[in-house]
Design a protein around this motif. Structure first.
Motif, PDB file in Angstrom:
ATOM      1  N   HIS A 137      -8.628  -8.627   8.390  1.00  0.00           N
ATOM      2  CA  HIS A 137      -8.930  -7.721   7.271  1.00  0.00           C
ATOM      3  C   HIS A 137      -9.861  -6.601   7.744  1.00  0.00           C
ATOM      4  CE1 HIS A 137      -7.090  -9.915   3.917  1.00  0.00           C
ATOM      5  NE2 HIS A 137      -7.556 -11.034   4.439  1.00  0.00           N
ATOM      6  N   ARG A 170      -9.021  -2.490   7.874  1.00  0.00           N
ATOM      7  CA  ARG A 170      -9.780  -1.441   7.194  1.00  0.00           C
ATOM      8  C   ARG A 170     -10.163  -0.320   8.160  1.00  0.00           C
ATOM      9  NH1 ARG A 170     -11.144  -2.703   1.901  1.00  0.00           N
ATOM     10  NH2 ARG A 170      -9.637  -4.257   1.215  1.00  0.00           N
ATOM     11  N   GLN A 176      -6.658   0.702  -5.720  1.00  0.00           N
ATOM     12  CA  GLN A 176      -6.256   1.497  -4.565  1.00  0.00           C
ATOM     13  C   GLN A 176      -7.390   2.351  -4.044  1.00  0.00           C
ATOM     14  OE1 GLN A 176      -2.775   3.673  -5.926  1.00  0.00           O
ATOM     15  NE2 GLN A 176      -1.455   1.941  -5.515  1.00  0.00           N
ATOM     16  N   VAL A 235      -9.193   1.473  -1.286  1.00  0.00           N
ATOM     17  CA  VAL A 235      -9.448   1.124   0.101  1.00  0.00           C
ATOM     18  C   VAL A 235      -9.575   2.379   0.926  1.00  0.00           C
ATOM     19  CG1 VAL A 235      -8.533  -0.034   2.124  1.00  0.00           C
ATOM     20  CG2 VAL A 235      -8.247  -1.067  -0.112  1.00  0.00           C
ATOM     21  N   THR A 268     -14.513   0.087   2.532  1.00  0.00           N
ATOM     22  CA  THR A 268     -13.538   0.959   1.884  1.00  0.00           C
ATOM     23  C   THR A 268     -13.310   2.236   2.682  1.00  0.00           C
ATOM     24  OG1 THR A 268     -15.193   2.160   0.576  1.00  0.00           O
ATOM     25  CG2 THR A 268     -14.264   0.131  -0.385  1.00  0.00           C
ATOM     26  N   GLN A 278     -10.176  -3.868  -5.074  1.00  0.00           N
ATOM     27  CA  GLN A 278      -9.884  -2.674  -4.285  1.00  0.00           C
ATOM     28  C   GLN A 278      -8.381  -2.419  -4.217  1.00  0.00           C
ATOM     29  OE1 GLN A 278     -11.907  -3.529  -0.626  1.00  0.00           O
ATOM     30  NE2 GLN A 278     -13.931  -3.201  -1.504  1.00  0.00           N
ATOM     31  N   GLU A 279      -7.610  -3.472  -4.069  1.00  0.00           N
ATOM     32  CA  GLU A 279      -6.166  -3.311  -4.026  1.00  0.00           C
ATOM     33  C   GLU A 279      -5.630  -2.843  -5.375  1.00  0.00           C
ATOM     34  OE1 GLU A 279      -4.740  -7.068  -2.765  1.00  0.00           O
ATOM     35  OE2 GLU A 279      -5.507  -6.863  -0.712  1.00  0.00           O
ATOM     36  N   THR A 280      -6.193  -3.379  -6.448  1.00  0.00           N
ATOM     37  CA  THR A 280      -5.758  -3.000  -7.792  1.00  0.00           C
ATOM     38  C   THR A 280      -6.043  -1.536  -8.075  1.00  0.00           C
ATOM     39  OG1 THR A 280      -6.151  -5.239  -8.619  1.00  0.00           O
ATOM     40  CG2 THR A 280      -6.064  -3.454 -10.246  1.00  0.00           C
ATOM     41  N   GLN A 340      -9.345  -7.959  -4.037  1.00  0.00           N
ATOM     42  CA  GLN A 340      -8.371  -7.849  -5.121  1.00  0.00           C
ATOM     43  C   GLN A 340      -8.649  -6.628  -5.986  1.00  0.00           C
ATOM     44  OE1 GLN A 340      -8.729 -11.680  -7.003  1.00  0.00           O
ATOM     45  NE2 GLN A 340      -7.312 -12.677  -5.585  1.00  0.00           N
TER      46      GLN A 340
END
Length: 245
Positions: A46, A50, A243, A245, A123, A239-241, A237
């Motif tokens: 992970h 990033r 977007q 990142v 991020t 951050q993915e939701t 989760q």
């Protein structure tokens, strides 16, 4: 599989360095914390995701323990070079080993972003902010967040000695971003003087620099205890939701 750094020219400006030779005793795990699973993948993957997903980062050097038996079982195939080097006894030794490796391919004026292996929630926005803020800075700096809690100083037995004024105090995060040549020199000087600096900014301070603190996100946590895994999963989760990142 690990790519070779010599496939890329030295004119590229940003390189990631990840010290990952520690064993993470506080986790109480049989394997180093960077290899624990988080959302179905090793934490260190992970972290690499990033860093290497940022278009300005040209590649990474990962410093691992000589006895590391987990890295070789990971899928570390990226479209950017990732080089493994042997780590040292302390973080400063690992980072310096990585810088020596990187110096064969990169310029002393290139930027190096040293990032903890167990900080998987970095991020894109924080990276952008760090790079843009420090791009023309002569000293470099690091991501950090201001201290918000009341700070206490204690005696060895745990009793409070006094309350520390929190104004102007910051929690140091990573990445910590410095010029390759300057950071290498600073670490060499600190180690020659037997100063076991705990982060790269401390090494730069030792030789007379004043790194710039760049405000980052509190979600950029370092996984050190078991309960941190659930918090990191939540941040990933979110951050993915969104977007972000």
């Amino acid at each position: 599989m690990t790519s070779s750094l010599d496939t890329h020219p030295s004119s590229l400006n940003f390189w990631a360095v990840i010290p990952a030779a520690g064993i993470g005793k506080r986790m109480g795990s049989e394997i180093p914390k960077q290899y624990l699973e988080l959302n179905g993948r090793a934490i260190i993957l992970h972290t690499l995701d990033r860093l290497l997903a940022h278009p300005s980062v040209s590649g990474a050097v990962v410093a691992l323990s000589r006895h590391d038996g987990w890295w070789e079982h990971l899928d570390t195939r990226y479209d950017k070079p990732v080089q493994r080097v042997e780590g040292g006894v302390e973080r400063c030794h690992s980072v310096l080993n990585a810088l020596h490796e990187l110096s064969a391919y990169a310029d002393d004026t290139d930027w190096v972003l040293v990032h903890d292996a167990a900080r998987p929630c970095l991020t894109h926005a924080d990276l952008d902010n760090l790079m843009s803020t420090l791009a023309q800075d002569e000293m470099g700096g690091l991501l950090a967040v201001p201290v918000r809690d009341t700070m206490k100083r204690a005696e060895p037995a745990g009793r409070v000695i006094d309350t520390v004024e929190r104004e102007h105090l910051w929690h140091a995060l990573t990445p910590q971003m410095f010029r390759l040549g300057q950071l290498r020199h600073a670490l060499e000087q600190a180690l020659e003087a037997e100063q076991m600096v705990t982060d790269e900014a401390s090494a730069m301070e030792y030789v007379g620099y004043q790194p710039l603190l760049v405000a980052g996100s509190a979600s950029n946590i370092k996984i050190t205890r078991t309960e941190d895994l659930a918090l990191a999963e939540f941040y990933l989760q979110q951050q993915e939701t969104h977007q972000c990142v």
